[in-house]
Design a protein around this motif. Structure first.
Motif, PDB file in Angstrom:
ATOM      1  N   MET A  53      31.076  47.166  52.304  1.00 16.46           N
ATOM      2  CA  MET A  53      29.991  46.268  52.708  1.00 16.46           C
ATOM      3  C   MET A  53      30.227  45.667  54.087  1.00 16.46           C
ATOM      4  O   MET A  53      29.266  45.375  54.804  1.00 16.46           O
ATOM      5  CB  MET A  53      29.842  45.125  51.688  1.00 16.46           C
ATOM      6  N   THR A  54      31.483  45.446  54.436  1.00 15.49           N
ATOM      7  CA  THR A  54      31.780  44.703  55.664  1.00 15.49           C
ATOM      8  C   THR A  54      32.389  45.546  56.772  1.00 15.49           C
ATOM      9  O   THR A  54      32.418  45.110  57.920  1.00 15.49           O
ATOM     10  CB  THR A  54      32.773  43.558  55.366  1.00 15.49           C
ATOM     11  N   GLY A  55      32.937  46.704  56.416  1.00 16.31           N
ATOM     12  CA  GLY A  55      33.653  47.494  57.404  1.00 16.31           C
ATOM     13  C   GLY A  55      35.047  46.957  57.676  1.00 16.31           C
ATOM     14  O   GLY A  55      35.747  47.450  58.555  1.00 16.31           O
ATOM     15  N   LYS A  56      35.463  45.927  56.946  1.00 17.69           N
ATOM     16  CA  LYS A  56      36.809  45.367  57.042  1.00 17.69           C
ATOM     17  C   LYS A  56      37.613  45.882  55.851  1.00 17.69           C
ATOM     18  O   LYS A  56      37.058  46.126  54.785  1.00 17.69           O
ATOM     19  CB  LYS A  56      36.769  43.840  56.994  1.00 17.69           C
ATOM     20  N   GLU A  57      38.901  46.022  56.033  1.00 20.34           N
ATOM     21  CA  GLU A  57      39.748  46.527  54.962  1.00 20.34           C
ATOM     22  C   GLU A  57      40.177  45.392  54.034  1.00 20.34           C
ATOM     23  O   GLU A  57      40.844  44.450  54.468  1.00 20.34           O
ATOM     24  CB  GLU A  57      40.981  47.216  55.544  1.00 20.34           C
ATOM     25  N   PHE A  58      39.761  45.460  52.778  1.00 20.49           N
ATOM     26  CA  PHE A  58      40.161  44.491  51.771  1.00 20.49           C
ATOM     27  C   PHE A  58      41.091  45.174  50.779  1.00 20.49           C
ATOM     28  O   PHE A  58      40.946  46.358  50.500  1.00 20.49           O
ATOM     29  CB  PHE A  58      38.953  43.953  50.995  1.00 20.49           C
ATOM     30  N   THR A  59      42.025  44.400  50.244  1.00 21.06           N
ATOM     31  CA  THR A  59      42.897  44.889  49.183  1.00 21.06           C
ATOM     32  C   THR A  59      42.573  44.131  47.898  1.00 21.06           C
ATOM     33  O   THR A  59      41.907  43.082  47.926  1.00 21.06           O
ATOM     34  CB  THR A  59      44.376  44.661  49.531  1.00 21.06           C
ATOM     35  N   ALA A  60      43.070  44.649  46.791  1.00 23.22           N
ATOM     36  CA  ALA A  60      42.902  43.935  45.526  1.00 23.22           C
ATOM     37  C   ALA A  60      43.531  42.546  45.624  1.00 23.22           C
ATOM     38  O   ALA A  60      42.967  41.564  45.122  1.00 23.22           O
ATOM     39  CB  ALA A  60      43.522  44.734  44.387  1.00 23.22           C
ATOM     40  N   GLU A  61      44.667  42.455  46.295  1.00 21.70           N
ATOM     41  CA  GLU A  61      45.319  41.155  46.468  1.00 21.70           C
ATOM     42  C   GLU A  61      44.408  40.184  47.216  1.00 21.70           C
ATOM     43  O   GLU A  61      44.336  38.995  46.878  1.00 21.70           O
ATOM     44  CB  GLU A  61      46.643  41.329  47.204  1.00 21.70           C
ATOM     45  N   ASP A  62      43.679  40.675  48.215  1.00 19.46           N
ATOM     46  CA  ASP A  62      42.725  39.826  48.944  1.00 19.46           C
ATOM     47  C   ASP A  62      41.654  39.269  48.000  1.00 19.46           C
ATOM     48  O   ASP A  62      41.254  38.105  48.130  1.00 19.46           O
ATOM     49  CB  ASP A  62      42.025  40.611  50.054  1.00 19.46           C
ATOM     50  N   ILE A  63      41.202  40.109  47.085  1.00 18.58           N
ATOM     51  CA  ILE A  63      40.152  39.679  46.142  1.00 18.58           C
ATOM     52  C   ILE A  63      40.694  38.602  45.219  1.00 18.58           C
ATOM     53  O   ILE A  63      40.029  37.585  44.968  1.00 18.58           O
ATOM     54  CB  ILE A  63      39.602  40.882  45.355  1.00 18.58           C
ATOM     55  N   PHE A  64      41.909  38.803  44.692  1.00 16.93           N
ATOM     56  CA  PHE A  64      42.528  37.765  43.857  1.00 16.93           C
ATOM     57  C   PHE A  64      42.606  36.447  44.620  1.00 16.93           C
ATOM     58  O   PHE A  64      42.229  35.396  44.099  1.00 16.93           O
ATOM     59  CB  PHE A  64      43.948  38.166  43.451  1.00 16.93           C
ATOM     60  N   VAL A  65      43.095  36.500  45.854  1.00 21.54           N
ATOM     61  CA  VAL A  65      43.269  35.289  46.661  1.00 21.54           C
ATOM     62  C   VAL A  65      41.917  34.614  46.915  1.00 21.54           C
ATOM     63  O   VAL A  65      41.794  33.389  46.838  1.00 21.54           O
ATOM     64  CB  VAL A  65      44.004  35.604  47.978  1.00 21.54           C
ATOM     65  N   ALA A  66      40.891  35.405  47.188  1.00 15.39           N
ATOM     66  CA  ALA A  66      39.561  34.840  47.435  1.00 15.39           C
ATOM     67  C   ALA A  66      39.036  34.132  46.182  1.00 15.39           C
ATOM     68  O   ALA A  66      38.439  33.043  46.283  1.00 15.39           O
ATOM     69  CB  ALA A  66      38.594  35.927  47.882  1.00 15.39           C
ATOM     70  N   LEU A  67      39.253  34.725  45.018  1.00 12.99           N
ATOM     71  CA  LEU A  67      38.784  34.093  43.782  1.00 12.99           C
ATOM     72  C   LEU A  67      39.548  32.798  43.495  1.00 12.99           C
ATOM     73  O   LEU A  67      38.943  31.805  43.057  1.00 12.99           O
ATOM     74  CB  LEU A  67      38.914  35.066  42.608  1.00 12.99           C
ATOM     75  N   ILE A  68      40.836  32.796  43.752  1.00 16.44           N
ATOM     76  CA  ILE A  68      41.627  31.572  43.580  1.00 16.44           C
ATOM     77  C   ILE A  68      41.130  30.503  44.555  1.00 16.44           C
ATOM     78  O   ILE A  68      40.930  29.348  44.169  1.00 16.44           O
ATOM     79  CB  ILE A  68      43.123  31.865  43.788  1.00 16.44           C
ATOM     80  N   ALA A  69      40.893  30.886  45.797  1.00 15.43           N
ATOM     81  CA  ALA A  69      40.390  29.940  46.802  1.00 15.43           C
ATOM     82  C   ALA A  69      39.032  29.379  46.396  1.00 15.43           C
ATOM     83  O   ALA A  69      38.766  28.176  46.582  1.00 15.43           O
ATOM     84  CB  ALA A  69      40.299  30.624  48.165  1.00 15.43           C
ATOM     85  N   LEU A  70      38.169  30.230  45.848  1.00 13.57           N
ATOM     86  CA  LEU A  70      36.854  29.771  45.398  1.00 13.57           C
ATOM     87  C   LEU A  70      36.997  28.708  44.315  1.00 13.57           C
ATOM     88  O   LEU A  70      36.311  27.673  44.351  1.00 13.57           O
ATOM     89  CB  LEU A  70      36.032  30.953  44.874  1.00 13.57           C
ATOM     90  N   LYS A  71      37.891  28.924  43.373  1.00 11.04           N
ATOM     91  CA  LYS A  71      38.080  27.945  42.297  1.00 11.04           C
ATOM     92  C   LYS A  71      38.616  26.622  42.842  1.00 11.04           C
ATOM     93  O   LYS A  71      38.189  25.541  42.424  1.00 11.04           O
ATOM     94  CB  LYS A  71      39.005  28.504  41.215  1.00 11.04           C
ATOM     95  N   PHE A  72      39.559  26.687  43.801  1.00 10.34           N
ATOM     96  CA  PHE A  72      40.065  25.450  44.401  1.00 10.34           C
ATOM     97  C   PHE A  72      38.984  24.764  45.238  1.00 10.34           C
ATOM     98  O   PHE A  72      38.905  23.534  45.278  1.00 10.34           O
ATOM     99  CB  PHE A  72      41.306  25.718  45.239  1.00 10.34           C
ATOM    100  N   SER A  73      38.147  25.541  45.902  1.00 12.73           N
ATOM    101  CA  SER A  73      37.049  24.961  46.671  1.00 12.73           C
ATOM    102  C   SER A  73      36.088  24.216  45.749  1.00 12.73           C
ATOM    103  O   SER A  73      35.682  23.086  46.043  1.00 12.73           O
ATOM    104  CB  SER A  73      36.305  26.060  47.429  1.00 12.73           C
ATOM    105  N   ARG A  74      35.734  24.850  44.647  1.00 11.90           N
ATOM    106  CA  ARG A  74      34.843  24.189  43.682  1.00 11.90           C
ATOM    107  C   ARG A  74      35.480  22.918  43.137  1.00 11.90           C
ATOM    108  O   ARG A  74      34.812  21.901  42.980  1.00 11.90           O
ATOM    109  CB  ARG A  74      34.506  25.143  42.540  1.00 11.90           C
ATOM    110  N   HIS A  75      36.772  22.989  42.864  1.00  9.03           N
ATOM    111  CA  HIS A  75      37.491  21.827  42.344  1.00  9.03           C
ATOM    112  C   HIS A  75      37.475  20.668  43.343  1.00  9.03           C
ATOM    113  O   HIS A  75      37.408  19.503  42.947  1.00  9.03           O
ATOM    114  CB  HIS A  75      38.937  22.214  41.999  1.00  9.03           C
ATOM    115  N   SER A  76      37.496  20.990  44.633  1.00  7.09           N
ATOM    116  CA  SER A  76      37.519  19.926  45.641  1.00  7.09           C
ATOM    117  C   SER A  76      36.224  19.121  45.667  1.00  7.09           C
ATOM    118  O   SER A  76      36.213  17.987  46.135  1.00  7.09           O
ATOM    119  CB  SER A  76      37.806  20.511  47.024  1.00  7.09           C
TER     120      SER A  76
END
Length: 70
Positions: free
Chosen positions: A19-42
């Protein structure tokens, strides 16, 4: 129902990369989901956000362990 969680993160990384033309890894996806949860918590305390973040952290730990043993 959704397939193995780790495989889902790998597939999500491929989709995000396409979708973006940028290289994402599975680890990146995990980190993004964790960040989203912390963002919501804030914004607002909801136990669900913290529990989900912990679950994603544990899943990332399992993924990394599996990857290192492969």
């Amino acid at each position: 129902m959704y397939g193995p969680f780790s495989a889902g993160m790998e597939r999500a990384a491929m989709i995000a990369s396409g979708m973006t033309g940028k290289e994402f890894t599975a680890e990146d996806i995990f980190v993004a989901l964790i960040a989203l949860k912390f963002s919501r918590h804030s914004y607002n305390y909801k136990e669900d956000n913290l529990l989900d973040a912990v679950a994603y952290i544990d899943a990332l730990d399992n993924y990394l362990k599996e990857s290192n043993n492969a």
